[in-house]
Write an enzyme that holds these catalytic residues in place. Structure first.
Site, PDB file in Angstrom:
ATOM      1  N   LYS A 204       0.834  -1.205   0.000  1.00  0.00           N
ATOM      2  CA  LYS A 204       0.000   0.000   0.000  1.00  0.00           C
ATOM      3  C   LYS A 204       0.874   1.262   0.000  1.00  0.00           C
ATOM      4  CE  LYS A 204      -3.111   3.103   0.426  1.00  0.00           C
ATOM      5  NZ  LYS A 204      -4.141   3.191   1.441  1.00  0.00           N
ATOM      6  N   CYS A 258      -2.751  10.382   1.684  1.00  0.00           N
ATOM      7  CA  CYS A 258      -1.972   9.277   1.135  1.00  0.00           C
ATOM      8  C   CYS A 258      -0.610   9.729   0.612  1.00  0.00           C
ATOM      9  CB  CYS A 258      -2.762   8.570   0.031  1.00  0.00           C
ATOM     10  SG  CYS A 258      -4.259   7.750   0.612  1.00  0.00           S
TER      11      CYS A 258
END
Length: 423
Positions: A204, A258
């Protein structure tokens, strides 16, 4: 299945609602009593297409309830923020995860499943989460099933992508992976990718780091092209005609929870092995100051002092201002003595209309690629003292005939004009 989801933000709330929509009894947990009361009344606090409709469907089925405290369940999902620490490498702060886990530890029973969706640094599951569970007398993999299952969705399309995107299931043991896979089988139609927890954690992080590094390359190209007097956007367009090249687009910086955060989680655990990632962060972090420098140069030619910012979010057509470079640019311009006004139709706190924000302004700076900014109406620009637009997102397609328009393609022309004025 009974499911408790702790954290009802941009990921936790859609996840909870989908589980409920697909027939599970879901309790969504958040510390805000106002938020939970609103959710129980069918009112959401984030902008996401389809979310209100699905919430009300889940409420009508009697499958969703928001609460400030966890309840006993078969599966617990943690979807809380993981900010950067204020240390040298901005490492991952797991305090919210630890607090969320602690909130339901007393409710755990044998054969429950715990899933961490929050983005975390490598080894967080083994070094932080697993010990907290085993300190309660459970054995992970036998009594409790523990997995990291990171989300990988695009804001504005979350409800579709949660269902259809591939899903990584990273268990502490193979049994943990199987149990977590069964949980997501409730609604996930995309490919299930079975992995170890550490692999899921790092995968991720690398997805977002890949994008961060490539955006940094585009931003560096924009600076180089400005220095050389070359159209950066034309260069990117031509380079991308190559079948194996896909240069990203430059912008005002990188934001969101993110791209602006995740690379540091890798850097912090391996600083000597991550020079490229660190450089990419430095380049992207430099862009707000670069934009402000261009604004100062443009404004030096004007007799006014008002700058209008179009967009405060980190990307288009959402309401999320987390880590937004637009907010940093706003602060830097204010500190530099400019009268800064902002217009963002997606941000409630930005209360000015387009016309009000443009009144007596000498420059519009486009910082978010909202669809509303594809065309800048003349009734906006007619209110300006000087009709100049600096589009850092290359999103504007139509402007009035009296407007001077700059983006990263022709910004060097503004530089030449400024030099000519100085001479």
């Amino acid at each position: 299945m009974k499911i408790t989801v702790v954290g009802l933000g941009y990921i936790g709330l859609p996840t909870a609602i989908l589980f409920a929509k697909y027939g599970n009894k879901v309790t969504g947990v958040d510390l805000s009593p106002v938020m939970t009361a609103n959710l129980n009344a069918g009112l959401i606090h984030i902008e996401e297409p389809g979310l209100t409709k699905d919430l009300n469907e889940a409420l009508a089925l009697g499958n969703f309830q928001a609460s400030t405290t966890p309840v006993s369940a078969d599966a617990y999902i943690i979807a809380v923020p993981t900010p950067n620490k204020d240390d040298l490498y901005k490492s991952c702060d797991t305090a919210y995860i630890e607090s969320a886990l602690t909130s339901f530890l007393s409710s755990l029973k044998k054969h429950d499943t715990i899933i961490v969706e929050s983005t975390i640094a490598p080894r967080t599951m083994v070094d932080v989460v697993q010990p907290l569970i085993e300190n309660e007398g459970f054995t992970v993999g036998e009594d409790i099933y523990l997995a990291h299952c990171p989300e990988r969705v695009l804001p504005g399309n979350i409800m579709h992508e949660l269902v259809h995107n591939p899903r990584i299931i990273g268990g502490i043991t193979e049994k943990c992976t199987e149990k977590a896979t069964a949980v997501y089988g409730a609604f996930v139609e995309g490919e299930i990718i079975k992995a170890q927890a550490g692999e899921a954690e790092l995968s991720k992080l690398m997805e977002n780091t890949f994008r961060d590094v490539n955006i940094a390359l585009a931003n560096e190209l924009a600076k180089i092209s400005y220095h050389l007097g070359i159209d950066a956007l034309r260069v990117i367009e031509m380079a991308n005609k190559h079948p194996r090249v896909n240069l990203h687009q430059p912008g005002p910086g990188v934001g969101g929870h993110c791209l602006a955060v995740d690379p540091y989680f890798v850097i912090a655990v391996a600083p000597e092995q991550s020079p490229l990632m660190q450089t990419a962060r430095e380049v992207n972090n430099s862009m707000p100051a670069h934009v402000v420098a261009q604004v100062k140069a443009m404004m030096a030619e004007q007799d006014g002092n008002t700058v209008t910012l179009f967009g405060l979010t980190y990307k288009g057509n959402i309401d999320d201002i987390r880590e937004s470079p637009a907010m940093e640019i706003k602060e830097l311009l204010t500190e530099s003595g400019f009268n800064v006004k902002a217009f963002d139709p997606h941000v409630i706190s930005a209360t000015l209309t387009g016309e009000e924000a443009c009144e007596d302004s000498s420059l519009i700076v486009v910082l978010s690629d909202h669809s509303e900014f594809c065309e800048i109406p003349t009734n906006y620009t007619d209110k300006m003292r000087t009709q100049v637009i600096f589009d850092t997102k290359n999103t504007v397609q139509t402007v009035g005939e009296d407007v001077t328009y700059y983006n990263y393609g022709n910004l060097h022309q503004a530089k030449k004009q400024q030099q000519a004025v100085t001479i």
